[in-house]
Design an enzyme around this catalytic site. Sequence first.
Site, PDB file in Angstrom:
ATOM      1  N   LYS A 122      50.130  32.037  24.903  1.00  0.00           N
ATOM      2  CA  LYS A 122      50.480  30.853  25.686  1.00  0.00           C
ATOM      3  C   LYS A 122      49.205  30.076  25.969  1.00  0.00           C
ATOM      4  CE  LYS A 122      54.799  32.191  27.905  1.00  0.00           C
ATOM      5  NZ  LYS A 122      55.548  30.967  27.594  1.00  0.00           N
ATOM      6  N   ASP A 181      52.059  28.860  22.059  1.00  0.00           N
ATOM      7  CA  ASP A 181      53.100  28.166  22.813  1.00  0.00           C
ATOM      8  C   ASP A 181      52.423  27.235  23.805  1.00  0.00           C
ATOM      9  OD1 ASP A 181      55.249  27.292  24.268  1.00  0.00           O
ATOM     10  OD2 ASP A 181      55.919  29.274  24.926  1.00  0.00           O
ATOM     11  N   GLU A 209      54.763  26.279  19.528  1.00  0.00           N
ATOM     12  CA  GLU A 209      55.981  25.934  20.257  1.00  0.00           C
ATOM     13  C   GLU A 209      55.718  24.728  21.157  1.00  0.00           C
ATOM     14  OE1 GLU A 209      57.824  29.194  22.350  1.00  0.00           O
ATOM     15  OE2 GLU A 209      57.058  30.643  20.888  1.00  0.00           O
ATOM     16  N   ASP A 235      61.630  24.647  21.773  1.00  0.00           N
ATOM     17  CA  ASP A 235      62.120  25.614  22.758  1.00  0.00           C
ATOM     18  C   ASP A 235      62.722  24.848  23.934  1.00  0.00           C
ATOM     19  OD1 ASP A 235      62.540  27.585  24.609  1.00  0.00           O
ATOM     20  OD2 ASP A 235      60.500  28.324  24.669  1.00  0.00           O
ATOM     21  N   LYS A 254      66.894  31.175  23.340  1.00  0.00           N
ATOM     22  CA  LYS A 254      67.024  32.062  24.486  1.00  0.00           C
ATOM     23  C   LYS A 254      68.448  31.899  24.999  1.00  0.00           C
ATOM     24  CE  LYS A 254      62.217  31.611  26.154  1.00  0.00           C
ATOM     25  NZ  LYS A 254      61.635  30.681  25.166  1.00  0.00           N
TER      26      LYS A 254
END
Length: 351
Positions: free
Chosen positions: A152, A182, A208, A233, A260
């Site tokens: 991240k 991400d 992402e 996402d 998700k």
Amino acid sequence: MKYQIEIIPRTLHFKQPAGTSRGVYHTRQVWYLRVTDLRNGQYGVGECAPLPDLSCDARPDYAEVLARFCQQVAETGEIDYEAMRSYPSMLFGLETAFRHLHTGSLKLSDTPFGNGTAGIPINGLIWMGDFEQMYRRIEEKMKLGFRCIKLKIGAIEFEKELELLHHIRKHFSEEEIELRVDANGAFAPEEAARKLAQLNEFRLHSIEQPVRAGQWETMAALCATTPLPIALDEELIGVNDPHRKALLLDTIRPQYIILKPSLHGGIRGSEEWIALARERHIGFWVTSALESNVGLNAIAHWCATLSPSVPQGLGTGLLFTDNVDYPLHIQGDCLWYHPEEQEPDLIKFLQ
């Protein structure tokens, strides 16, 4: 009345603070559902786990809305999928509770994963933190044997993040370690192309959500010219109508989407996304959204039915001090289900 549905709110506590683009989580509010078939007394458990400031159904009256849907399902015996399109975390909890009820076991899929003969490859997740924290976590994941690491970014200086990536590539080639990053929408539109070019020097698998969600034309331009594959996402959150899903994919044309179920329409809505993506030759993978093992188990068994060939984002089962102990284990860089292990006493856990 065909079913009894009990709603059990629970606050989970992270073992260590979870740094995200929306701040640091110390606790996690979830609602467990226990669906009991009044004809035979069998039950199933599901998890509703909206993320504050992110889920489209994270609302102040969440508990009241959930109670109304549960009452309707208890009376009719059916989930109204159309009515619940805008409530993905609630839908996911109900869907998976009924899957558990109907299987009579936490083994929710008849797959190599469900039978304990194959694991699901997963990425090692590196949480946001300062340079030293992230550096240490990367080395820990490498020692554990992960072949895919997701980092991240956006929490510290971009140059420091490039330094971290340089450290990894200095020791591991792209054949040895697959790297994903991400950005959680952290890049300003005017700097995104430059940063993508800089990141591409490290031969990354993908990035992402480089810019924040809702900027379809900006994201489309990036996806058309990027040297680095882009995965959507947050962009998918709140896009619940099938026609609008198709419009988003046709407009942006991403290289990947990330699903998700708690955020993207439950299992039913996620399968809609997958069908649309496959029609357009867009890749995908599945991740959890900081659920406890109740939700993670359901996601993993569903994911196993998709025959995953790339690492999935299912390594979040060890996050909480007060998690329920499921027969899920991370071994090397795979998540495994061990059907020979005794299942937990969920009735006791939910008391």
